[in-house]
Scaffold this motif. Structure first.
Motif, PDB file in Angstrom:
ATOM      1  N   THR A   9      -2.349 -19.100  37.140  1.00  0.00           N
ATOM      2  CA  THR A   9      -1.141 -18.709  36.407  1.00  0.00           C
ATOM      3  C   THR A   9      -0.270 -19.926  36.135  1.00  0.00           C
ATOM      4  OG1 THR A   9      -1.196 -16.528  37.453  1.00  0.00           O
ATOM      5  CG2 THR A   9       0.891 -17.222  36.472  1.00  0.00           C
ATOM      6  N   ASP A  10      -0.149 -20.801  37.114  1.00  0.00           N
ATOM      7  CA  ASP A  10       0.612 -22.040  36.928  1.00  0.00           C
ATOM      8  C   ASP A  10      -0.024 -22.893  35.842  1.00  0.00           C
ATOM      9  OD1 ASP A  10       2.641 -24.038  37.828  1.00  0.00           O
ATOM     10  OD2 ASP A  10       0.833 -25.163  38.352  1.00  0.00           O
ATOM     11  N   MET A  11      -1.357 -22.906  35.798  1.00  0.00           N
ATOM     12  CA  MET A  11      -2.056 -23.656  34.760  1.00  0.00           C
ATOM     13  C   MET A  11      -1.750 -23.091  33.377  1.00  0.00           C
ATOM     14  SD  MET A  11      -6.157 -24.113  34.259  1.00  0.00           S
ATOM     15  CE  MET A  11      -6.266 -22.692  33.184  1.00  0.00           C
ATOM     16  N   GLY A  14       2.523 -26.955  26.180  1.00  0.00           N
ATOM     17  CA  GLY A  14       1.896 -27.981  25.360  1.00  0.00           C
ATOM     18  C   GLY A  14       1.030 -28.943  26.108  1.00  0.00           C
ATOM     19  N   ALA A  15       0.707 -28.648  27.345  1.00  0.00           N
ATOM     20  CA  ALA A  15      -0.163 -29.529  28.127  1.00  0.00           C
ATOM     21  C   ALA A  15      -1.495 -28.821  28.324  1.00  0.00           C
ATOM     22  CB  ALA A  15       0.478 -29.875  29.457  1.00  0.00           C
ATOM     23  N   GLY A  16      -2.520 -29.243  27.576  1.00  0.00           N
ATOM     24  CA  GLY A  16      -3.822 -28.596  27.668  1.00  0.00           C
ATOM     25  C   GLY A  16      -4.384 -28.638  29.087  1.00  0.00           C
ATOM     26  N   ALA A  67      -1.942 -29.769  23.135  1.00  0.00           N
ATOM     27  CA  ALA A  67      -2.053 -28.447  22.511  1.00  0.00           C
ATOM     28  C   ALA A  67      -1.876 -27.368  23.579  1.00  0.00           C
ATOM     29  CB  ALA A  67      -3.408 -28.300  21.831  1.00  0.00           C
ATOM     30  N   PRO A  68      -1.227 -26.255  23.209  1.00  0.00           N
ATOM     31  CA  PRO A  68      -1.081 -25.126  24.153  1.00  0.00           C
ATOM     32  C   PRO A  68      -2.414 -24.373  24.287  1.00  0.00           C
ATOM     33  CG  PRO A  68      -0.072 -24.561  22.063  1.00  0.00           C
ATOM     34  CD  PRO A  68      -0.521 -25.979  21.929  1.00  0.00           C
ATOM     35  N   LEU A  69      -3.351 -25.030  24.924  1.00  0.00           N
ATOM     36  CA  LEU A  69      -4.716 -24.518  25.012  1.00  0.00           C
ATOM     37  C   LEU A  69      -5.194 -24.631  26.463  1.00  0.00           C
ATOM     38  CD1 LEU A  69      -7.422 -23.596  23.712  1.00  0.00           C
ATOM     39  CD2 LEU A  69      -7.908 -26.022  23.294  1.00  0.00           C
ATOM     40  N   ALA A  70      -5.747 -23.549  26.977  1.00  0.00           N
ATOM     41  CA  ALA A  70      -6.289 -23.547  28.346  1.00  0.00           C
ATOM     42  C   ALA A  70      -7.743 -23.078  28.305  1.00  0.00           C
ATOM     43  CB  ALA A  70      -5.472 -22.626  29.255  1.00  0.00           C
TER      44      ALA A  70
END
Length: 934
Positions: free
Chosen positions: A14-16, A23-25, A168-171
């Protein structure tokens, strides 16, 4: 689904997600064993991401699509936003026919897996850019499950995407299942280079975690009791724990399962099967090898060779199975897991595995012969030259350890492949012994052949002992004669004193068990008896039985029997000697000691689960219960004996349990049930054995109870004739004279009855035994009224001490009638009441009712006596009612004799019973009885 013991991992993911939203992939790889909850964790984090405004896309790697280029990538991009069509992507890349964005998957599928040409590279770069652009519009979470099965092309794309993760807001969250071969090392290498990578390893559940899984299924009360066992079976694997919870929930509602017990059922089997078939084929092969070798302690090399894998692959496979909670200490945790591993194998495939396992264990050297044989039995066939020897050796070890069922399987497979005639005979002899204790009929098919081989010298004389016993049991007396003779010849030539003593004791046992066929051994020779008593404890049990049957009870016999049993344990070579020792105590009138020892051996037999031992000790215990005055218990035990070994398998020994059932039902007043057992066909030769004596005695008592005194007398006299002829005329064995005396009393032959009763009392001796008590009771019935009281007082005192409560009840009732006739009504009431109470406690309600009505007028008021007398008349037999009616009319005994065509003595005996049942003292009381007059 509620996640158990996954809060830390869920918090980290969840923190990830929150970091990527800023904005931190981010990228994470979640590892864990099969079934440990990785997919459930992906679903949970996906729900959280959606709540935070993320778009969530997922894909799953598959073993069957591992060589399909773009299989995973196609799942991720199958619903890509049409706006991405503005990107310079080759036609058809995103899968659609109508637009470029929908056509990507078609192009991707055609790309080669090994190398990336320039066009493919540009395409994948474009797709990465498209995904990144999509994420800038709406935060994006990509969930890739089972990346170890990801195809090569999709892997290239994932590696490119990881390298582009920046602002990018990408996980990207991936899961990797612990298998015999992990995910591509390039993926792990790339992840280790990325500072944003979060490795997460899912551990198996603790006992508390398993308890939490159980609660929704079995409740908060039962869950703590099942948690530890469930954890042990499942290894803490959440998938397996839930399957066990499901099984146990259904099991709690199923009355066939014990309440409060963990149930390992179909759900668990299905879960294990699913785990094994979701991995690489090598993992399943390792599990199958472990399943086949589940009961062995194989080396790693043996497991690897059986699985057909290299030892390095085996090591990784064992680690993967351990991660999944399926193995512990290199072995499958539970037999159900072994069954699941082999569930998909055909019978032929299993046979091949077991045969190969037998070869490997044999070649390995030092492997237990029982383990090698177990695999040969499971294979069902073998051409190996060493197989027969291994199976025979294993069978002998099983027999020595009281495992006849396992020995039988080994011998049957050995016989199937043995080609040597001599070895076949020895195998059949062993098979006869193995099947004997399971069901004597099973091994009977080889007996005649073995007897012929023994006579012809093709079978060694060492088999004569057991063969004689088997043949005699089945009434094959002609074939048994040679075997019995060889026992004597072998005894004479033996140099081993213990073996010689056993041979003599065996012959002696046969001579007192089948005295009509086997002549007595050295029982009358004091030196021979001394040698037998001083030898091996097995032989001393037989010698004690022979001595008590031929010479009557004595303290030395009792001491010898008990000492022999203290020196033995129940086993294949001791059980018959133990039955001899218990029988010696029984026929020495040591009923309490016989009961205690028999209960001990019966419990041992039940623990060993050997049918013949259970049946024999149950039948013997039934006979003891009858001598304790417990007919209901005796009936249950005798029924157990016949349930364990069917009637047709008992041979001539069926006389024992049948006699117990006939006598028990007669004592209980269930004459119809007793008559049904009299209809059971009797084997030829029964009356050449000691068991025929038991049968004649029980049938005689049934005839007495059903008012057939002449038939009863015939049985008792025949029984006595055999006992005298065989030299076994001991009343402690069978008190046939008391039965004959009762029959003679019913027939009016009082003097003959008195003589037999007196003779039995003399034979019983002065010891205060049950036999003496019975003899005194019968003698009282045959004596003058003035003598009965004294005799019955002595009988009741002795019977109370000896423990036969049913005989005691009868003696008390008869003493009560004697007191009533002497005018001591109060004492008579007390004695008859106690007799009725004892009969009730013995489980004989019919007899208790008879006792209660023996003195029908003792408490009835004058106005009610006619009603009581009418009730008492129902107890009279038809013959007694005719005599009573004529006596009430005033006819003399001689006139009644002439009218009915019976002897005067018969009339007198009928009147004695009538007076007792009606509670009257003289013939004048009968004339005043309105019920009789009517």
């Amino acid at each position: 689904m509620h996640l158990v013991e996954r809060d830390q991992e869920l918090t980290s993911l969840t923190d990830m997600i929150r970091r990527s939203a800023r904005g931190a992939g981010q990228v994470a790889l979640v590892t864990g064993g099969i079934g440990c909850g990785k997919t459930a964790l992906l679903a949970a984090i996906g729900d959280i991401a959606k709540e935070l405004g993320f778009e969530v896309r997922g894909a799953t790697g598959s073993l069957v699509e591992r060589h399909t280029p773009g299989a995973v990538l196609g799942q991720l991009l199958r619903d890509i936003d049409p706006a991405l069509g503005d990107w310079a992507v080759p036609a058809g890349v995103t899968g659609g026919a109508d637009s470029a964005p929908r056509g990507t998957a078609g192009t991707v599928a055609r790309l080669g897996p090994d190398t990336l040409d320039a066009e493919t590279g540009r395409t994948l770069q474009s797709l990465c850019a498209a995904v990144e652009q999509q994420a800038r519009r709406t935060p994006l979470l990509l969930c890739l499950d089972d990346v170890q099965f990801m195809d090569e092309l999709s892997l290239h794309w994932v590696l490119l995407l990881i390298r582009r993760l920046s602002d990018a807001p990408l996980a990207l969250v991936m899961t990797e299942r612990g298998l015999s071969r992990p995910a591509d090392p390039r993926l792990r290498a790339e992840l280790h280079r990325r500072p944003e990578h979060r490795p997460l390893a899912l551990r198996r559940l603790s006992v508390d975690g398993v308890e939490a899984v159980l609660v929704p299924y079995v409740g908060a009360i039962l869950a703590p009791r099942l948690a530890a066992e469930c954890h042990s079976v499942s290894g803490g694997n959440p998938l397996l724990a839930r399957a066990l919870a499901e099984d146990s929930r259904h099991g709690a509602a199923d009355t066939t399962h014990a309440a409060g017990r963990l149930v390992v059922g179909d759900a668990f089997l299905d879960a294990v099967t699913g785990c094994l078939h979701r991995g690489w084929p090598a993992l399943l092969h390792v599990a199958q090898a472990l399943a086949v070798l589940h009961e062995d302690r194989p080396t790693a090399q043996t497991v690897a060779r059986l699985a057909g894998v290299e030892e390095a692959v085996l090591s990784r496979g064992l680690r993967a199975l351990d991660d999944a909670g399926l193995v512990a200490d290199g072995r499958l945790r539970h037999a159900a897991a072994a069954a699941a591993a082999l569930a998909g194998c055909t019978g032929e495939e299993r046979a091949v595995l077991h045969h190969r396992a037998a070869e490997l264990l044999y070649e390995e050297g030092g492997a237990p012969v029982i383990g090698v044989a177990r695999h040969l039995v499971a294979a069902g066939t073998s051409t190996a030259p060493w197989a027969v020897d291994q199976l025979r050796d294993a069978a002998e070890r099983h027999l020595a350890a009281s495992r006849p069922a396992e020995a039988r399987l080994c011998l049957e497979v050995a016989l199937r492949h043995c080609r040597d005639d001599g070895e076949q005979l020895r195998l059949k002899a062993l098979l006869a012994g193995a099947t004997w204790v399971l069901d004597p009929t099973m091994g009977a098919r080889h007996l005649v052949e073995l007897a012929d081989a023994l006579r012809d010298g093709r079978l060694p004389d060492q088999y004569a002992l057991v063969l004689a016993k088997y043949l005699l049991w089945h009434g094959r007396y002609v074939e048994a004669a040679d075997a019995v003779e060889r026992i004597g010849r072998r005894d004479a030539g033996m140099t081993d004193p213990l073996a010689a003593a056993e041979a003599r004791a065996t012959r002696e046992l046969l001579s007192v068990t089948y005295p009509g066929l086997v002549p007595g051994g050295g029982a009358d020779n004091n030196t021979a008896r001394h040698v037998a008593f001083a030898g091996d404890p097995r032989t001393r049990g037989a010698a004690a039985l022979s001595d008590v049957l031929r010479h009557g009870p004595r303290q030395g016999v009792v001491d010898t029997a008990e000492a022999a049993m203290r020196a033995m344990r129940l086993g294949r070579s001791t059980h018959e000697w133990l039955t001899c020792a218990v029988s010696a105590l029984l026929f020495a009138d040591q009923t309490a000691a016989a009961a205690a020892w028999c209960d001990h051996w019966l419990a041992e037999a039940r623990g060993r689960r050997v049918p013949l031992w259970i049946a024999e000790f149950s039948s013997l215990r039934a006979g003891i219960a009858l001598r304790q005055g417990r007919p209901r218990e005796a009936r249950a035990l005798a029924e157990t004996a016949l349930a364990r070994i069917p009637v047709e398998s008992w041979g001539v020994c069926i006389g024992g349990p049948l006699a117990n059932l006939i006598q028990a039902n007669t004592d209980l007043g269930d004459r119809d049930a007793a008559a049904e057992y009299l209809e059971v066909p009797l084997p030829p030769g029964l009356f050449d054995s000691r068991f025929g004596l038991y049968y004649l005695h029980a049938r005689g008592h049934h005839y007495l109870a059903t008012e057939q005194p002449r038939a009863a007398l015939d049985d008792f006299v025949n029984c006595g004739s055999l006992m005298r002829r065989w030299g076994l005329d001991q009343p402690s064995l069978i008190p046939w004279r008391s039965g004959a005396a009762c029959a003679l009393l019913a027939l009016g032959a009082t003097d003959r009855a008195h003589a037999l009763a007196r003779q039995q009392l003399d034979l019983a001796g002065d010891a205060l035994t049950r036999t003496r008590g019975i003899s005194l009771r019968v003698l009282a019935a045959a004596s003058r009224p003035s003598q009965r009281g004294t005799l019955l007082k002595s009988a009741t005192a002795i019977l109370e001490q000896s423990g036969d409560r049913l005989q005691l009840a009868g003696a008390l009732a008869e003493l009560g009638v004697t007191h009533l006739r002497s005018g001591r009504g109060t004492m008579a009431d007390a004695l008859v009441d106690r007799a009725a109470q004892l009969a009730d406690e013995c489980g004989a309600p019919a007899l208790a009712t008879e006792f209660k009505h023996m003195l029908p007028t003792r408490i009835a008021p004058p106005g009610a006596r006619d009603a009581v007398r009418t009730q008492a008349l129902d107890l009279l037999s038809p013959a007694e009612q005719r005599v009573a009616s004529l006596a009430a009319e005033g006819l003399s005994n001689k006139e009644i004799s002439a009218r009915l065509g019976v002897t005067v003595s018969t009339v007198e005996q009928h009147l004695t019973r009538i007076f007792r049942k009606l509670g009257v003292r003289a013939r004048g009381d009968l004339r005043q009885d309105r019920a009789l007059a009517g």
